[in-house]
Design a protein around this motif. Structure first.
Motif, PDB file in Angstrom:
ATOM      1  N   ARG A 736     -61.048 -37.800 -12.271  1.00 14.75           N
ATOM      2  CA  ARG A 736     -61.052 -38.555 -11.021  1.00 14.75           C
ATOM      3  C   ARG A 736     -60.029 -39.699 -11.040  1.00 14.75           C
ATOM      4  O   ARG A 736     -60.072 -40.604 -10.206  1.00 14.75           O
ATOM      5  CB  ARG A 736     -62.445 -39.117 -10.756  1.00 14.75           C
ATOM      6  N   SER A 737     -59.090 -39.651 -11.994  1.00 10.68           N
ATOM      7  CA  SER A 737     -58.102 -40.720 -12.103  1.00 10.68           C
ATOM      8  C   SER A 737     -57.153 -40.729 -10.917  1.00 10.68           C
ATOM      9  O   SER A 737     -56.759 -41.802 -10.425  1.00 10.68           O
ATOM     10  CB  SER A 737     -57.321 -40.571 -13.412  1.00 10.68           C
ATOM     11  N   ARG A 738     -56.764 -39.545 -10.420  1.00 10.84           N
ATOM     12  CA  ARG A 738     -55.879 -39.506  -9.258  1.00 10.84           C
ATOM     13  C   ARG A 738     -56.566 -40.104  -8.042  1.00 10.84           C
ATOM     14  O   ARG A 738     -55.965 -40.869  -7.277  1.00 10.84           O
ATOM     15  CB  ARG A 738     -55.433 -38.080  -8.977  1.00 10.84           C
ATOM     16  N   GLU A 739     -57.814 -39.792  -7.879  1.00 13.52           N
ATOM     17  CA  GLU A 739     -58.568 -40.298  -6.726  1.00 13.52           C
ATOM     18  C   GLU A 739     -58.641 -41.815  -6.762  1.00 13.52           C
ATOM     19  O   GLU A 739     -58.468 -42.484  -5.727  1.00 13.52           O
ATOM     20  CB  GLU A 739     -59.976 -39.690  -6.744  1.00 13.52           C
ATOM     21  N   LEU A 740     -58.876 -42.388  -7.950  1.00 15.36           N
ATOM     22  CA  LEU A 740     -58.957 -43.835  -8.050  1.00 15.36           C
ATOM     23  C   LEU A 740     -57.594 -44.481  -7.847  1.00 15.36           C
ATOM     24  O   LEU A 740     -57.460 -45.453  -7.098  1.00 15.36           O
ATOM     25  CB  LEU A 740     -59.521 -44.223  -9.420  1.00 15.36           C
ATOM     26  N   ASP A 746     -49.088 -47.332  -3.584  1.00 13.20           N
ATOM     27  CA  ASP A 746     -48.341 -46.728  -2.489  1.00 13.20           C
ATOM     28  C   ASP A 746     -47.532 -45.527  -2.954  1.00 13.20           C
ATOM     29  O   ASP A 746     -46.776 -44.936  -2.188  1.00 13.20           O
ATOM     30  CB  ASP A 746     -47.416 -47.766  -1.856  1.00 13.20           C
ATOM     31  N   VAL A 747     -47.673 -45.135  -4.219  1.00 17.32           N
ATOM     32  CA  VAL A 747     -46.962 -43.986  -4.763  1.00 17.32           C
ATOM     33  C   VAL A 747     -47.688 -42.708  -4.350  1.00 17.32           C
ATOM     34  O   VAL A 747     -48.919 -42.623  -4.431  1.00 17.32           O
ATOM     35  CB  VAL A 747     -46.863 -44.080  -6.296  1.00 17.32           C
ATOM     36  N   ASP A 748     -46.920 -41.711  -3.932  1.00 23.69           N
ATOM     37  CA  ASP A 748     -47.487 -40.405  -3.574  1.00 23.69           C
ATOM     38  C   ASP A 748     -47.902 -39.705  -4.865  1.00 23.69           C
ATOM     39  O   ASP A 748     -47.071 -39.381  -5.710  1.00 23.69           O
ATOM     40  CB  ASP A 748     -46.437 -39.580  -2.821  1.00 23.69           C
ATOM     41  N   LEU A 749     -49.201 -39.458  -5.023  1.00 20.62           N
ATOM     42  CA  LEU A 749     -49.734 -38.883  -6.253  1.00 20.62           C
ATOM     43  C   LEU A 749     -49.971 -37.384  -6.169  1.00 20.62           C
ATOM     44  O   LEU A 749     -50.544 -36.803  -7.094  1.00 20.62           O
ATOM     45  CB  LEU A 749     -51.050 -39.587  -6.625  1.00 20.62           C
ATOM     46  N   ASP A 805     -67.652 -46.854  -7.984  1.00 24.75           N
ATOM     47  CA  ASP A 805     -68.414 -45.747  -7.418  1.00 24.75           C
ATOM     48  C   ASP A 805     -68.039 -44.411  -8.044  1.00 24.75           C
ATOM     49  O   ASP A 805     -68.746 -43.409  -7.880  1.00 24.75           O
ATOM     50  CB  ASP A 805     -68.218 -45.684  -5.902  1.00 24.75           C
ATOM     51  N   LEU A 806     -66.927 -44.376  -8.741  1.00 27.56           N
ATOM     52  CA  LEU A 806     -66.490 -43.146  -9.409  1.00 27.56           C
ATOM     53  C   LEU A 806     -66.990 -43.065 -10.848  1.00 27.56           C
ATOM     54  O   LEU A 806     -66.713 -42.092 -11.550  1.00 27.56           O
ATOM     55  CB  LEU A 806     -64.960 -43.055  -9.397  1.00 27.56           C
ATOM     56  N   GLY A 807     -67.723 -44.091 -11.274  1.00 27.80           N
ATOM     57  CA  GLY A 807     -68.259 -44.097 -12.639  1.00 27.80           C
ATOM     58  C   GLY A 807     -67.250 -44.473 -13.687  1.00 27.80           C
ATOM     59  O   GLY A 807     -67.334 -44.036 -14.841  1.00 27.80           O
ATOM     60  N   ILE A 808     -66.304 -45.333 -13.304  1.00 29.71           N
ATOM     61  CA  ILE A 808     -65.267 -45.717 -14.258  1.00 29.71           C
ATOM     62  C   ILE A 808     -65.874 -46.464 -15.446  1.00 29.71           C
ATOM     63  O   ILE A 808     -66.869 -47.188 -15.305  1.00 29.71           O
ATOM     64  CB  ILE A 808     -64.188 -46.597 -13.577  1.00 29.71           C
ATOM     65  N   ALA A 809     -65.286 -46.262 -16.619  1.00 32.15           N
ATOM     66  CA  ALA A 809     -65.711 -46.965 -17.833  1.00 32.15           C
ATOM     67  C   ALA A 809     -64.472 -47.311 -18.639  1.00 32.15           C
ATOM     68  O   ALA A 809     -63.517 -46.530 -18.708  1.00 32.15           O
ATOM     69  CB  ALA A 809     -66.654 -46.104 -18.661  1.00 32.15           C
ATOM     70  N   ALA A 810     -64.488 -48.499 -19.225  1.00 35.64           N
ATOM     71  CA  ALA A 810     -63.422 -48.856 -20.162  1.00 35.64           C
ATOM     72  C   ALA A 810     -63.656 -48.118 -21.476  1.00 35.64           C
ATOM     73  O   ALA A 810     -64.800 -47.939 -21.900  1.00 35.64           O
ATOM     74  CB  ALA A 810     -63.406 -50.361 -20.396  1.00 35.64           C
ATOM     75  N   PHE A 811     -62.597 -47.649 -22.077  1.00 37.59           N
ATOM     76  CA  PHE A 811     -62.752 -47.022 -23.401  1.00 37.59           C
ATOM     77  C   PHE A 811     -61.744 -47.650 -24.360  1.00 37.59           C
ATOM     78  O   PHE A 811     -60.701 -48.172 -23.967  1.00 37.59           O
ATOM     79  CB  PHE A 811     -62.638 -45.502 -23.339  1.00 37.59           C
TER      80      PHE A 811
END
Length: 960
Positions: A736-740, A746-749, A805-811
């Motif tokens: 889900r990194s692209r979504e975040l 502003d870069v087209d992903l 909301d995407l469940g991000i976590a630091a690692f």
């Protein structure tokens, strides 16, 4: 006169308060001397405290182990070297007493009072000059025994094998003027220079400014208060007491050792001064006669220090031999202190001392007329030595002045940026010294300003007002200061010790001359005179005078030895300074600390190892999205039309066709073909590239790149800028990194617009000029984001907030290691070593031997042709619960080692143990069963799998 019986005093000798005393009588400090409890006041030196307690013998001499006591009562005192705790060779007449200090005499057995090594004195005639050169030569087989025996007679303290815990530091400074010496002339120089606007560093060896004014008359103390007030009123003066200028090198590079700081034992200041003022004053010279080393034989300045600074009575009954005003003043101070003056021997009228007698201290003195006087104190005031060594290091050769009986500097031969002030130049009243110092300080500041103007004039970007002209550069007149007349008094009619540090007598120098050593430099080396801890400050002139007498030459014809750095002893710790390992944190460190990150020391960097559960962090990346701080990754900005040539030379693969916006993985090998570093490089523009390196290899690669450009290809147009700390770097990884990321940039992903192994620049979280790489070290869809360092924390926190909301976590680093191992990515330095050439690391598909040339190619061609090299393979233990320790050996059935495990972890994704390892080539085929020998002695079975990837071998997830 006839001798009278006298006994050595052991009664306490503390006086009533003195006008200039430096001790704090309101407090007492406790310390121990050779195991015996003693007391002192704050401000006492070890020697003054022991003298106040009635101790006269503080050490034993170097060769003959004769009893020695206070002679100069300052840093240069040869009789006051002691052991303090684990620190040897402490200057006891300079080191201040501290609470609980443990002080011991050095190299005495079984005790200071009964030292059995004093037997050397009984066989002194067999220990003549140069005896060690003649005795310990043959037979050669006995050299080890000689060394063992001689080592027992080394006259020094003991060094502990345990770390002392002392902290050393290093500092760089660029003052306009450095003044070495804090006496009246030095203080006046500093004040005068500072009043012109110069930045001044005033360096004084003693614990307080003032020089001889500190133990002087009421008028001297008044002048001292005025000068100290002037120094304190100038904000441009930095005062360094208990410090010393060690040397003067080219262009006024002056190392200064600063002692006694609150949390630092010693600090070495490397000062580059525009002007250097040498104002060390004068050092009183001892007199050579029989018994001149007995405890109780002191210089006039020593007794004046003891009485006026430390309120210590140096004896009960004194004989004073005086040839100058310092000796006369000592007589008055002694009388005021209650010391009986048995006789004043006026050397100006030809009177002198023949010998001092006693055991363990002076008991009587014999004069030239044969009279014998009972006393316990003999004070000499027979001349001065100008400590010209710092000036000598600047090119001056001292010239002997027979009228003043001392060597003086020749300012005419000094560089324009080196000046001398005060007593080292000549004598005068306090007002004369202050006036001379003031004029020298003004001139030093003027020359410093001129040097600065010359430097600024060479800068093409200087402002129009950057230089000064006219009156500001007019030389300031310096009034003359000439040495006062003084009789030549060096040796009596009897022989005595010239060098009390080395036990070298005047008779030894005469013997050396008889053996043909008639040069001052040869005599120095043959007899070791002036080679002890005081380095000739007390001994040189007397040694030269005795040599001149023995050879029939004049003192001027004989000359002096050469003064070289260092001026004063310096510890190895001070030279080394603090451990040169700066601690670096990324801009996101405050966030890591707030979220309970476990710190990992990675080279110079402090990095988050994990945030509590590395396995959960791995699952977050595989299932949702994770964010890791990768700021320590090395980053080099490369610009110029020849960057592609450079990349082709340093990397094993090809770079000529990398398009703008493209990223390529590359490996560097050293000349021997051994893997040196790896990373990715992206092309940001036609002639603009950004190279990344491993965190540990950042500095090495930068040096490597510059070395090749400057030595082999200076014609290539490439400009290299290290930007590791200019960017804060983070890797956003997971399905889900692209979504975040799309929420904040502003870069087209889109996959077509921003594919795998491509680079883009744009805005992230409102921050412009960010660099985004789509790469996959974790094996997931991921984006490495580099943002200007000052915005790092902002971007990090914004990503964490937007990804909630995407469940991000630091690692942390541990989870990253697991993720990369699941994917089969090797780490340089862990999965490779100093012998791992390119093909060993499994880089056969990357190495392009068809390139014309690249670093390491000949060795890689050889490795490829021979084929007999270890191979890096992916390994899985058959018992999935066992994680073999890294470095576990892979063995054959006959016990021979066939490889090792280089990386191993339990995979939360696969729920089994996984490894990388190096094995012999015959064991590298997929499916091969291996025996792994564990540290506990057990053996397990494992098998080699296809490729290096344990997870997603086709790379579908990172290319999604």
């Amino acid at each position: 006169m006839t001798a009278a019986t006298t006994t050595t005093t052991t009664a306490p000798a503390r006086l009533a308060p003195q006008p200039g005393e430096v001790i704090d009588r309101s407090r007492l400090l406790e310390f121990r001397w050779n195991g015996k409890p003693c007391t002192a006041h704050p401000g006492d030196t070890i020697a003054s405290a022991l003298a106040a307690a009635g101790e006269r013998v503080l050490s034993r001499s170097y060769k003959y182990h004769r009893p020695r006591g206070i002679q100069t009562a300052d840093f240069h005192d040869p009789g006051c070297m002691v052991q303090v705790g684990d620190e040897p060779n402490v200057r006891g007449a300079h080191r201040l007493v501290a609470e609980g200090m443990e002080v011991r005499s050095q190299n005495t057995w079984p005790s200071l009072k009964y030292d059995l090594k004093a037997v050397n004195g009984l066989v002194g005639r067999f220990l003549a000059t140069g005896f060690y050169y003649k005795t310990f030569i043959k037979p050669e087989p006995l050299w080890p025994m000689y060394e063992k025996v001689l080592r027992q007679f080394v006259h020094a303290g003991t060094v502990s094998s345990e770390p002392s815990g002392a902290v050393f530091d290093k500092r760089y400074a660029h003052p306009d003027v450095v003044v070495a010496g804090g006496g009246p002339a030095g203080m006046a120089s500093a004040v005068a220079a500072a009043r012109t606007g110069a930045q001044v560093m005033l360096v004084e060896e003693e614990h307080q400014l003032g020089g001889h004014l500190r133990w002087g008359t009421a008028g001297d103390l008044a002048a001292l208060r005025e000068l100290r007030a002037q120094v304190a009123a100038e904000p441009g003066i930095e005062v360094l007491t208990n410090s010393v200028a060690l040397a003067r090198y080219d262009d006024n590079w002056v190392p200064i050792v600063q002692r006694g700081l609150p949390h630092v034992f010693e600090r070495l200041i490397k000062a580059r001064a525009r002007s250097f003022v040498v104002a060390p004053g004068l050092i009183e010279r001892p007199y050579v006669f029989e018994g001149n080393d007995l405890p109780g034989v002191m210089l006039s300045t020593a007794v004046r220090r003891l009485i006026n600074l430390y309120a210590v009575r140096p004896g009960q009954r004194a004989v004073v031999m005086s040839a100058n005003s310092s000796g006369d003043a000592a007589v008055e101070d002694l009388r005021r202190a209650g010391v009986e003056i048995a006789a004043v021997v006026d050397a100006r009228r030809g009177e002198h001392v023949v010998r001092a007698e006693g055991r363990g201290g002076v008991r009587s003195v014999t004069l030239a007329d044969g009279s014998q006087i009972a006393c316990d104190l003999l004070v000499t005031a027979t001349g001065w030595t100008a400590p010209t060594s710092l000036l000598n290091m600047a090119g001056d050769l001292p010239v002997y002045d027979p009228g003043s009986a001392r060597f003086v500097p020749d300012p005419a031969v000094l560089p324009d940026t080196v000046l001398a002030a005060g007593g080292v130049v000549g004598d005068g009243t306090v007002d004369d010294l202050v006036a001379h110092g003031h004029a020298v300080g003004q001139e030093a500041a003027r020359r410093a300003a001129h040097t600065a103007d010359v430097t600024r004039a060479q800068l093409p970007t200087r402002p129009d007002h950057a230089t000064t002209t006219g009156e500001a550069h007019t030389p300031r007149p310096v009034p003359p200061l000439r040495p006062a007349p003084h009789p030549e008094l060096f040796r009596s009619s009897t022989h005595g010790f010239v060098d009390l540090c080395e036990d070298v007598s005047s008779k030894d120098i005469v013997s050396a001359v008889k053996e043909g050593y008639d040069s001052v430099e040869l005599v120095k080396r043959y007899t070791t005179v002036t080679m002890g801890p005081t380095q000739g400050k007390l001994e040189t002139v007397n040694a030269v005078a005795v040599l001149a007498e023995a050879t029939g030459r004049s003192i001027a014809e004989t000359g002096t030895t050469t003064w070289r750095p260092m001026y004063a002893p310096v510890t190895l710790g001070a030279l080394a300074g603090r451990v040169p390992e700066p601690v670096r944190h990324s801009p996101m460190q405050p966030w890591h600390e707030r979220h309970d990150a476990t710190a990992l020391v990675a080279g110079q960097w402090i990095r988050p190892e994990h945030y509590g559960d590395p396995a959960a962090e791995v699952r977050a990346v595989r299932e949702r999205v994770g964010l890791i701080d990768v700021t320590p990754i090395g980053k080099l900005d490369l610009r110029g039309p020849d960057v592609a040539k450079l990349l082709n030379l340093l990397y094993v693969n090809k770079w000529s066709k990398l398009p703008v916006g493209g990223v390529r993985y590359g490996v560097m090998c050293a000349d021997d073909g051994v893997v040196m570093d790896d990373g990715v490089t992206g092309r940001l523009g036609e002639d603009h590239y950004l190279m990344s390196t491993t965190s540990s290899g950042a500095a090495t690669v930068w040096e490597w790149v510059e070395d090749w450009l400057q030595t082999s290809h200076p014609d290539w147009q490439v400009h290299v800028t290290p930007v590791t700390t200019a960017y804060a770097s983070m890797n956003l990884a997971g399905p889900r990194s692209r979504e975040l990321l799309a929420r904040v940039t502003d870069v087209d992903l889109g996959s077509d617009a921003f594919g795998y192994m491509q680079v883009r620049t744009g805005t992230v979280a409102g921050v412009e000029d960010c660099v985004l790489w789509r790469i996959g070290f974790t094996g997931e869809l991921s984006y490495e984001i580099h943002v200007p360092a000052s915005y790092g924390l902002h971007v990090w926190e914004h990503l964490m907030e937007q990804g909630r909301d995407l469940g991000i976590a630091a690692f942390g680093v541990e989870a990253q290691r697991v993720l990369r191992l699941e994917k089969g990515h090797f780490i340089v330095g862990q999965d490779t070593d100093g012998l791992s050439q390119g093909y060993t690391a499994g880089l056969g598909g990357l190495i392009k031997l068809d390139k014309a040339d690249f670093v390491g190619k000949p060795e890689l061609v050889w490795q490829h042709q021979h084929g007999d090299y270890p191979v890096l393979v992916a390994i899985q233990p058959e018992d999935s619960r066992i994680v073999p320790a890294e470095a576990s050996q892979i063995v054959r059935s006959d016990g021979r080692i066939a490889g090792r495990i280089t990386s191993s972890r339990m995979s939360p994704t696969l729920r089994r143990s996984i490894c990388l390892g190096q094995v012999d080539p015959d064991l590298a085929a997929p499916g091969t069963r291996l025996t792994v020998h564990l540290p506990d002695g057990a053996d397990i079975t494992a098998r080699v799998i296809e490729g290096h990837a344990h997870f997603d071998p086709k790379g579908e997830r990172q290319r999604a």
